[in-house]
Design a protein around this motif. Structure first.
Motif, PDB file in Angstrom:
ATOM      1  N   GLU A 182      -2.862  -4.062  -1.532  1.00 55.51           N
ATOM      2  CA  GLU A 182      -3.439  -4.165  -0.192  1.00 55.51           C
ATOM      3  C   GLU A 182      -4.955  -4.031  -0.266  1.00 55.51           C
ATOM      4  O   GLU A 182      -5.492  -3.062  -0.827  1.00 55.51           O
ATOM      5  CB  GLU A 182      -2.857  -3.072   0.705  1.00 55.51           C
ATOM      6  CG  GLU A 182      -3.439  -3.046   2.103  1.00 55.51           C
ATOM      7  CD  GLU A 182      -3.183  -4.321   2.874  1.00 55.51           C
ATOM      8  OE1 GLU A 182      -4.161  -5.044   3.140  1.00 55.51           O
ATOM      9  OE2 GLU A 182      -2.012  -4.597   3.184  1.00 55.51           O
ATOM     10  N   ILE A 202       5.366   3.755   2.144  1.00 55.15           N
ATOM     11  CA  ILE A 202       5.041   2.473   1.520  1.00 55.15           C
ATOM     12  C   ILE A 202       4.940   1.426   2.622  1.00 55.15           C
ATOM     13  O   ILE A 202       5.879   1.240   3.405  1.00 55.15           O
ATOM     14  CB  ILE A 202       6.105   2.081   0.488  1.00 55.15           C
ATOM     15  CG1 ILE A 202       6.188   3.148  -0.607  1.00 55.15           C
ATOM     16  CG2 ILE A 202       5.796   0.718  -0.118  1.00 55.15           C
ATOM     17  CD1 ILE A 202       7.292   2.903  -1.609  1.00 55.15           C
ATOM     18  N   PRO A 227      -5.403   3.130  -0.057  1.00 53.01           N
ATOM     19  CA  PRO A 227      -4.287   4.086  -0.083  1.00 53.01           C
ATOM     20  C   PRO A 227      -4.807   5.498   0.160  1.00 53.01           C
ATOM     21  O   PRO A 227      -5.935   5.831  -0.218  1.00 53.01           O
ATOM     22  CB  PRO A 227      -3.712   3.912  -1.492  1.00 53.01           C
ATOM     23  CG  PRO A 227      -4.835   3.359  -2.297  1.00 53.01           C
ATOM     24  CD  PRO A 227      -5.651   2.503  -1.362  1.00 53.01           C
ATOM     25  N   THR A 228      -4.000   6.323   0.780  1.00 51.00           N
ATOM     26  CA  THR A 228      -4.443   7.648   1.190  1.00 51.00           C
ATOM     27  C   THR A 228      -3.508   8.717   0.649  1.00 51.00           C
ATOM     28  O   THR A 228      -2.393   8.427   0.209  1.00 51.00           O
ATOM     29  CB  THR A 228      -4.507   7.752   2.717  1.00 51.00           C
ATOM     30  OG1 THR A 228      -3.198   7.486   3.261  1.00 51.00           O
ATOM     31  CG2 THR A 228      -5.495   6.746   3.296  1.00 51.00           C
ATOM     32  N   SER A 235      -4.728   2.110  -6.885  1.00 49.62           N
ATOM     33  CA  SER A 235      -3.624   1.149  -6.917  1.00 49.62           C
ATOM     34  C   SER A 235      -4.019  -0.022  -7.796  1.00 49.62           C
ATOM     35  O   SER A 235      -5.174  -0.482  -7.750  1.00 49.62           O
ATOM     36  CB  SER A 235      -3.273   0.650  -5.507  1.00 49.62           C
ATOM     37  OG  SER A 235      -2.790   1.706  -4.704  1.00 49.62           O
ATOM     38  N   ARG A 266       0.855  -1.190   0.000  1.00 49.26           N
ATOM     39  CA  ARG A 266       0.000   0.000   0.000  1.00 49.26           C
ATOM     40  C   ARG A 266       0.889   1.238   0.000  1.00 49.26           C
ATOM     41  O   ARG A 266       1.891   1.295   0.728  1.00 49.26           O
ATOM     42  CB  ARG A 266      -0.916   0.017   1.222  1.00 49.26           C
ATOM     43  CG  ARG A 266      -1.882   1.203   1.256  1.00 49.26           C
ATOM     44  CD  ARG A 266      -2.911   1.002   2.354  1.00 49.26           C
ATOM     45  NE  ARG A 266      -2.373   1.253   3.670  1.00 49.26           N
ATOM     46  CZ  ARG A 266      -2.789   2.234   4.479  1.00 49.26           C
ATOM     47  NH1 ARG A 266      -3.737   3.057   4.076  1.00 49.26           N
ATOM     48  NH2 ARG A 266      -2.257   2.384   5.671  1.00 49.26           N
ATOM     49  N   VAL A 267       0.530   2.233  -0.819  1.00 48.75           N
ATOM     50  CA  VAL A 267       1.306   3.461  -0.959  1.00 48.75           C
ATOM     51  C   VAL A 267       0.463   4.626  -0.460  1.00 48.75           C
ATOM     52  O   VAL A 267      -0.678   4.812  -0.910  1.00 48.75           O
ATOM     53  CB  VAL A 267       1.742   3.700  -2.416  1.00 48.75           C
ATOM     54  CG1 VAL A 267       2.523   5.007  -2.541  1.00 48.75           C
ATOM     55  CG2 VAL A 267       2.580   2.528  -2.921  1.00 48.75           C
ATOM     56  N   ASN A 268       1.019   5.415   0.465  1.00 44.86           N
ATOM     57  CA  ASN A 268       0.355   6.598   1.001  1.00 44.86           C
ATOM     58  C   ASN A 268       1.176   7.834   0.640  1.00 44.86           C
ATOM     59  O   ASN A 268       2.390   7.878   0.876  1.00 44.86           O
ATOM     60  CB  ASN A 268       0.221   6.500   2.526  1.00 44.86           C
ATOM     61  CG  ASN A 268      -0.562   5.275   2.956  1.00 44.86           C
ATOM     62  OD1 ASN A 268      -1.628   4.999   2.433  1.00 44.86           O
ATOM     63  ND2 ASN A 268      -0.021   4.518   3.896  1.00 44.86           N
ATOM     64  N   TYR A 269       0.493   8.833   0.067  1.00 47.32           N
ATOM     65  CA  TYR A 269       1.145  10.095  -0.272  1.00 47.32           C
ATOM     66  C   TYR A 269       1.047  11.027   0.938  1.00 47.32           C
ATOM     67  O   TYR A 269      -0.045  11.442   1.329  1.00 47.32           O
ATOM     68  CB  TYR A 269       0.479  10.741  -1.484  1.00 47.32           C
ATOM     69  CG  TYR A 269       0.716  10.009  -2.778  1.00 47.32           C
ATOM     70  CD1 TYR A 269       1.718  10.414  -3.655  1.00 47.32           C
ATOM     71  CD2 TYR A 269      -0.066   8.911  -3.139  1.00 47.32           C
ATOM     72  CE1 TYR A 269       1.941   9.745  -4.849  1.00 47.32           C
ATOM     73  CE2 TYR A 269       0.151   8.241  -4.336  1.00 47.32           C
ATOM     74  CZ  TYR A 269       1.149   8.664  -5.183  1.00 47.32           C
ATOM     75  OH  TYR A 269       1.364   8.001  -6.364  1.00 47.32           O
ATOM     76  N   ALA A 291       0.649   2.988  -7.804  1.00 49.94           N
ATOM     77  CA  ALA A 291      -0.274   3.858  -7.068  1.00 49.94           C
ATOM     78  C   ALA A 291      -0.310   5.209  -7.768  1.00 49.94           C
ATOM     79  O   ALA A 291       0.741   5.782  -8.080  1.00 49.94           O
ATOM     80  CB  ALA A 291       0.168   4.015  -5.614  1.00 49.94           C
TER      81      ALA A 291
END
Length: 411
Positions: A143, A34, A148-149, A169, A12-15, A191
């Protein structure tokens, strides 16, 4: 210790922050987090299931405990400024351990910008996560437990761009037609977050200036039809200004093999000014002043109608086509918010249904014949209230027995 067999890793990738977007170099600067999780196998890590509390409390030791290393890499990373990596472990009621890898980094990332709709374009800002391991050793998955956020409040490029608050994603497998040997890569987890360019600046500083050159070209017809030299000279001056302005605008864009809408409009203005010069040169052939004046008025009226018609068609095509991706992104924002609200509601609306015979009573509870007879005479409502009253005691007893209350399901 190495473990044979394929490993499934959810990513999962979060910015966390997007600080700059450079159109000319086709890069963007961002800070991302990440998260990767996988199930720990026998023989990995230290200690057993009863000794994991201390290890979960630490949670910041990097690479310790003999954890499996997925060897994640970011394919479109250009420059890495700083990074931090740590592990944490969560256990379930069946003594299963999930290892979580958290990788926080700040850097510059490549992004192939699509500029057909410039200056009203929508761009993807992507993070391509892959692994250095062989495809037989690891399989990357998206994920599915959390979305992802992106932190929209920490967007620093808001003077030129508008940020959409959804993140997508997807899993991209390796392409069979690539030059890389099939099976040597684990594919990619991509992502994407989206931004829309604010076009007001370009309309006022580029389009409006070119439109003014078009309007000024009509003033050349104030000269007499026989005065072709002043007409041609004035038209050439306007043409040189338009070409110089076109080159200055193109210097701020990357080298691309297609035309943007702004390029089409500027080239249309340049072609119109070239057409004016050819018309003025052809009118010099007519020697009759009265006939030349009639032809001049007819040409002027045709040019005015052609310019109005061109602008109407151009505005309709430009607005209709550039509205499509913007509406699509707004719809994705709405669906993302809806899915996020569902997950929050599902998490907050967990109702614990207790069945007395399936939960062991507390140690300080005394069971007697009298209490059994009294329980058989109470109503179901009173029994439900009594069960709810004893629920905290039983949960505390279960918690003392070493179980994780978050992973217990009551039926």
């Amino acid at each position: 210790m190495p473990v044979d067999g394929e490993r499934f890793v959810w990513v999962r990738v979060n910015y966390l922050c997007i600080s700059a977007i450079d159109t000319k170099s086709q890069k963007f600067s961002a800070e991302v987090l990440i998260e990767a999780r996988w199930m720990q196998r026998d023989g990995e890590g230290e200690g057993d299931c009863e000794q994991d509390d201390k290890e979960r409390d630490k949670g910041q030791e990097e690479g310790k405990g003999g954890h499996f290393d997925p060897k994640l890499v970011i394919s479109n990373l250009d420059y890495l400024r700083k990074e931090k990596c740590w592990h944490r472990i969560e256990s379930t009621e069946k003594c299963r351990r999930w290892v979580f890898l958290c990788w926080r980094l700040t850097g510059d990332f490549y992004e192939n910008l699509e500029l057909e709709n410039f200056p009203r374009d929508v761009q993807d800002l992507s993070i391509w996560v892959s692994s250095e391991l062989h495809a037989d050793e690891i399989e990357l998955l998206v994920e599915d437990r959390k979305l992802p956020t992106i932190d929209v409040n920490n967007f620093r490029a808001n003077q030129e761009w508008n940020l959409f608050h959804h993140v997508e994603s997807e899993k991209l497998p390796e392409t069979p037609n690539s030059d890389v040997e099939l099976g040597s890569t684990a594919g990619f987890i991509v992502a994407k977050c989206r931004v829309a360019r604010r076009s007001e600046y370009f309309f006022l500083n580029n389009v409006l200036v070119m439109f003014c050159l078009v309007v000024l070209s009509f003033t050349i017809y104030a000269f007499a039809p026989t005065s072709n030299m002043p007409r041609i000279g004035s038209s050439i001056n306007l043409l040189l200004v338009a070409v110089a302005f076109k080159l200055s605008v193109s210097a701020n864009l990357p080298l691309i093999s297609y035309l943007t809408y702004l390029d089409m409009y500027m080239l249309g203005v340049i072609l119109y000014l070239c057409l004016n010069i050819l018309l003025f040169a052809s009118l010099s052939i007519i020697k009759d002043r009265a006939y030349a004046k009639d032809v001049d008025e007819y040409v002027l009226s045709c040019l005015v109608m052609a310019v109005v018609f061109f602008h109407m068609i151009f505005i309709y095509i430009f607005v209709s086509r550039t509205n499509v991706p913007i509406k699509e992104m707004l719809e994705k924002d709405r669906l993302y918010d809806k899915e996020l609200a569902k997950m929050k509601q599902r998490k907050s609306s967990r109702v614990v249904k207790v069945v007395a015979r399936e939960i062991p009573p507390p140690l300080n509870w005394k069971w007697s014949q009298d209490s059994q007879e009294s329980e058989s005479r109470v109503s179901p409502t009173s029994r439900y209230e009594e069960t709810n009253h004893l629920l905290p005691l039983r949960i505390n007893e279960i918690r003392r027995q070493g179980n994780n209350i978050q992973n217990i399901r009551y039926q």
